[in-house]
Design a protein around this motif. Structure first.
Motif, mmCIF file in Angstrom:
data_model
loop_
_atom_site.group_PDB
_atom_site.id
_atom_site.type_symbol
_atom_site.label_atom_id
_atom_site.label_comp_id
_atom_site.label_asym_id
_atom_site.label_seq_id
_atom_site.Cartn_x
_atom_site.Cartn_y
_atom_site.Cartn_z
ATOM 1 N N ILE A 158 55.992 -11.464 58.344
ATOM 2 C CA ILE A 158 55.451 -9.975 59.139
ATOM 3 C C ILE A 158 55.065 -10.353 60.343
ATOM 4 O O ILE A 158 54.468 -11.230 60.830
ATOM 5 N N LEU A 159 55.686 -9.247 61.345
ATOM 6 C CA LEU A 159 55.416 -9.350 62.589
ATOM 7 C C LEU A 159 54.370 -8.521 63.115
ATOM 8 O O LEU A 159 54.162 -7.210 62.731
ATOM 9 N N PRO A 160 53.334 -8.888 63.816
ATOM 10 C CA PRO A 160 52.350 -8.118 64.485
ATOM 11 C C PRO A 160 53.076 -7.292 65.622
ATOM 12 O O PRO A 160 54.009 -7.538 66.313
ATOM 13 N N ALA A 161 52.488 -6.000 65.723
ATOM 14 C CA ALA A 161 53.077 -5.163 66.591
ATOM 15 C C ALA A 161 51.997 -4.302 67.449
ATOM 16 O O ALA A 161 50.924 -4.198 67.032
ATOM 17 N N VAL A 162 52.041 -4.015 68.730
ATOM 18 C CA VAL A 162 51.218 -3.045 69.406
ATOM 19 C C VAL A 162 51.939 -1.698 69.657
ATOM 20 O O VAL A 162 53.034 -2.062 70.194
ATOM 21 N N ILE A 163 51.600 -0.685 69.242
ATOM 22 C CA ILE A 163 52.145 0.582 69.358
ATOM 23 C C ILE A 163 51.418 1.504 70.287
ATOM 24 O O ILE A 163 50.062 1.335 70.646
ATOM 25 N N THR A 164 52.193 2.823 70.786
ATOM 26 C CA THR A 164 51.217 3.734 71.835
ATOM 27 C C THR A 164 50.549 4.371 70.844
ATOM 28 O O THR A 164 50.978 4.514 69.737
ATOM 29 N N ARG A 165 49.569 5.230 71.490
ATOM 30 C CA ARG A 165 48.757 6.289 70.944
ATOM 31 C C ARG A 165 49.679 7.342 70.318
ATOM 32 O O ARG A 165 49.561 7.912 69.264
ATOM 33 N N ALA A 166 50.909 7.779 70.912
ATOM 34 C CA ALA A 166 51.845 9.021 70.537
ATOM 35 C C ALA A 166 52.242 8.575 69.204
ATOM 36 O O ALA A 166 52.402 9.358 68.152
ATOM 37 N N LEU A 167 52.837 7.278 69.093
ATOM 38 C CA LEU A 167 53.524 6.703 68.111
ATOM 39 C C LEU A 167 52.571 6.636 66.898
ATOM 40 O O LEU A 167 52.842 6.963 65.545
ATOM 41 N N ALA A 168 51.487 6.050 67.067
ATOM 42 C CA ALA A 168 50.284 6.041 66.051
ATOM 43 C C ALA A 168 49.884 7.389 65.487
ATOM 44 O O ALA A 168 49.800 7.445 64.226
ATOM 45 N N GLU A 169 49.667 8.248 66.244
ATOM 46 C CA GLU A 169 49.424 9.679 65.697
ATOM 47 C C GLU A 169 50.525 10.151 65.085
ATOM 48 O O GLU A 169 50.352 11.046 64.260
ATOM 49 N N ASP A 170 51.605 9.857 65.309
ATOM 50 C CA ASP A 170 52.997 10.469 64.656
ATOM 51 C C ASP A 170 53.052 9.787 63.365
ATOM 52 O O ASP A 170 53.362 10.565 62.201
ATOM 53 N N LEU A 171 53.046 8.612 63.058
ATOM 54 C CA LEU A 171 53.027 7.732 61.920
ATOM 55 C C LEU A 171 52.060 8.069 61.096
ATOM 56 O O LEU A 171 52.219 8.238 59.874
ATOM 57 N N GLY A 213 46.400 -2.269 60.895
ATOM 58 C CA GLY A 213 46.695 -2.612 59.842
ATOM 59 C C GLY A 213 47.738 -1.959 59.071
ATOM 60 O O GLY A 213 48.084 -2.618 57.973
ATOM 61 N N GLN A 214 48.090 -0.907 59.524
ATOM 62 C CA GLN A 214 49.221 0.046 58.712
ATOM 63 C C GLN A 214 50.580 -0.842 59.089
ATOM 64 O O GLN A 214 50.860 -1.262 60.026
ATOM 65 N N PRO A 215 51.660 -0.706 58.191
ATOM 66 C CA PRO A 215 52.968 -1.137 58.562
ATOM 67 C C PRO A 215 53.681 -0.105 59.219
ATOM 68 O O PRO A 215 53.612 1.267 59.127
ATOM 69 N N VAL A 216 54.774 -0.689 59.777
ATOM 70 C CA VAL A 216 55.758 0.114 60.629
ATOM 71 C C VAL A 216 57.063 0.060 60.056
ATOM 72 O O VAL A 216 57.753 -1.137 60.082
ATOM 73 N N LYS A 217 57.612 0.991 59.085
ATOM 74 C CA LYS A 217 58.685 0.794 58.547
ATOM 75 C C LYS A 217 59.960 1.179 59.284
ATOM 76 O O LYS A 217 59.993 1.960 60.091
ATOM 77 N N GLY A 218 61.126 0.924 58.914
ATOM 78 C CA GLY A 218 62.505 1.214 59.602
ATOM 79 C C GLY A 218 62.838 0.279 60.231
ATOM 80 O O GLY A 218 64.218 0.229 60.635
ATOM 81 N N PRO A 244 59.554 -6.727 58.489
ATOM 82 C CA PRO A 244 58.249 -6.057 58.222
ATOM 83 C C PRO A 244 57.366 -6.211 59.415
ATOM 84 O O PRO A 244 57.323 -7.275 60.003
ATOM 85 N N VAL A 245 56.714 -5.066 59.701
ATOM 86 C CA VAL A 245 56.006 -5.097 60.901
ATOM 87 C C VAL A 245 54.588 -4.416 60.654
ATOM 88 O O VAL A 245 54.505 -3.379 59.776
ATOM 89 N N GLN A 246 53.390 -5.099 61.249
ATOM 90 C CA GLN A 246 52.204 -4.675 60.904
ATOM 91 C C GLN A 246 51.413 -4.390 62.226
ATOM 92 O O GLN A 246 51.413 -4.968 63.286
ATOM 93 N N VAL A 247 50.582 -3.168 62.509
ATOM 94 C CA VAL A 247 50.116 -2.884 63.667
ATOM 95 C C VAL A 247 48.881 -3.559 63.885
ATOM 96 O O VAL A 247 48.052 -3.543 62.997
#
Length: 411
Positions: free
Chosen positions: A163-176, A184-189, A193-196
């Motif tokens: 699993i890769l750790p990831a940092v995302i923007t607020r806009a993407l977090a609110e969208d997902l 701690g949530q996954p980012v699929k697609g 596998p990626v975890q925020v």
């Protein structure tokens, strides 16, 4: 006690110059449209300044970008090159990344559970390792940033299941994950596998991501390029040394890689201006339309005033013959133009307040300040009075004896 005003205001003769209701209405409408165009130009200027001053999330004033040098020889080792560039005077940080903000090339990926439709759930992917966020000046709003121990070299031939750790923007977090924390949530697609692990408020996207990625949607992965020939080099310079650092970096790269096309490092704040081409184009379009329309309005008012003076020459001469001064005649003509101008300003203000807030962008208008409205009205009145100068002079030059030459006139 008898108190009298010491000065006597000139009494204006009643000169019904506006004897064409259709032409008068057309001039009022023309002034109203000119008022709306000034309103548009002001709104476009406000939007332009707002876009320039809008926070981007990164510190752009000290950042430089070297575009990819191209694969013209052997692989360029990224750690060795970054160490060499960091040793230059004035260089604070050097990072090799797959993309940089405001660049014309971009890496985008569909994320989320449902398949993307158009621009739905498309994120711009930054892969520059753990040092990229620090070089950009990004601050983590929630969670943590990427760690150096988590960095991996991008290799499409090697498959990883970790699993890769990831940092995302607020806009993407609110969208997902609307209404909940994305930590701690996954980012699929994505292929892996990626975890925020962290969230940043905002991150500017490359120019190439416009039209592809969702607005403000970006993701940082702890992957870095293994070959600097196809990567962007992001350099942070010391305060006040950006231009000197750019020259040093260009000279070093051109000397070390003579077989490759080495471009001069670009300023990130200058690259940002390229992403505001829509705001800049709308600003200049509204200014050009307002200037052209008011030139036409100035000509129309002047020609109409001259026509009215020509048709009312005998009436003006009669007023001169019975005692009206040239100054009174000039004031009467200017008064006629002032009435037309005020009617046009009133009509334009009503239209701007009632109609344009209901239209879609970029035709929507924000409420203007009373100071701006007063200034715009003064400018329009000044333009109208400028247009009335020539007809007023022609009216004042009408001779009093002109009417006495008519056989039906007896004084």
């Amino acid at each position: 006690m008898d108190v009298r005003f010491p000065y006597r205001l000139p009494r204006l003769p009643r000169l019904p110059l506006c004897r064409h209701p259709g032409l008068t209405s057309l001039l009022v409408l023309e002034v109203a449209v000119g008022f709306l165009l000034l309103y548009f130009a002001w709104q476009a200027q406000v939007n332009w300044r707002r876009a320039l001053a809008a926070p981007s999330g990164i510190d752009e004033t000290a950042l430089l970008v070297v575009p990819p040098m191209g694969r013209a020889g052997d692989v360029i080792d990224v750690p060795a090159l970054t160490r060499t560039l960091r040793a230059l005077p004035g260089v604070q940080a050097v990072v090799a990344s797959n993309q940089v903000p405001y660049a014309r090339t971009s890496w985008n990926s569909a994320v989320g559970d449902r398949p993307p439709v158009g621009r739905d759930r498309i994120a711009s992917v930054y892969m520059g390792g753990a040092d990229l966020m620090a070089a950009l000046g990004l601050r983590v709003a929630e969670g943590r940033g990427l760690l150096a121990t988590e960095d991996e070299v991008m290799d499409p031939d090697v498959r990883h299941d970790t699993i890769l750790p990831a940092v995302i923007t607020r806009a993407l977090a609110e969208d997902l994950y609307p209404g909940q924390s994305a930590l701690g949530q996954p980012v699929k697609g994505l292929p892996r596998p990626v975890q925020v692990v962290g969230v940043v408020e905002r991150m500017p996207l490359p120019l190439g991501s416009r039209g592809h990625a969702s607005p403000g949607a970006a993701i940082f992965l702890p992957l870095r390029p293994g070959d600097a020939s196809w990567a962007h080099l992001l350099i942070r310079a010391a305060p006040g040394q950006r231009d000197a650092v750019a020259r040093r970096i260009h000279a070093l790269l051109a000397t070390r890689f003579p077989e490759r096309p080495v471009a001069m490092p670009q300023r990130v704040d200058a690259m940002r201006l390229d992403t505001l081409h829509a705001e800049r184009r709308w600003r200049w379009t509204t200014l050009a339309c307002a200037a052209g329309w008011w030139l036409l309005t100035l000509l129309s008012l002047g020609v109409a005033g001259q026509l009215w003076v020509q048709q009312s020459a005998l009436r003006i001469s009669l007023h001169r013959a019975v005692g009206a001064t040239a100054r009174q005649i000039r004031l009467a003509v200017r008064w006629e133009h002032l009435l037309i101008t005020l009617a046009g300003i009133g009509l334009g203000a009503i239209a701007a307040r009632a109609l344009f807030p209901r239209l879609p962008a970029p035709w929507t208008l924000e409420p203007a300040s009373p100071l701006w409205l007063a200034g715009a009205a003064l400018v329009i009145v000044a333009v109208a009075q400028l247009a009335a100068t020539w007809p007023a002079r022609r009216a004042a030059d009408v001779a009093p004896e002109r009417v006495t030459r008519k056989p039906w006139v007896r004084l």
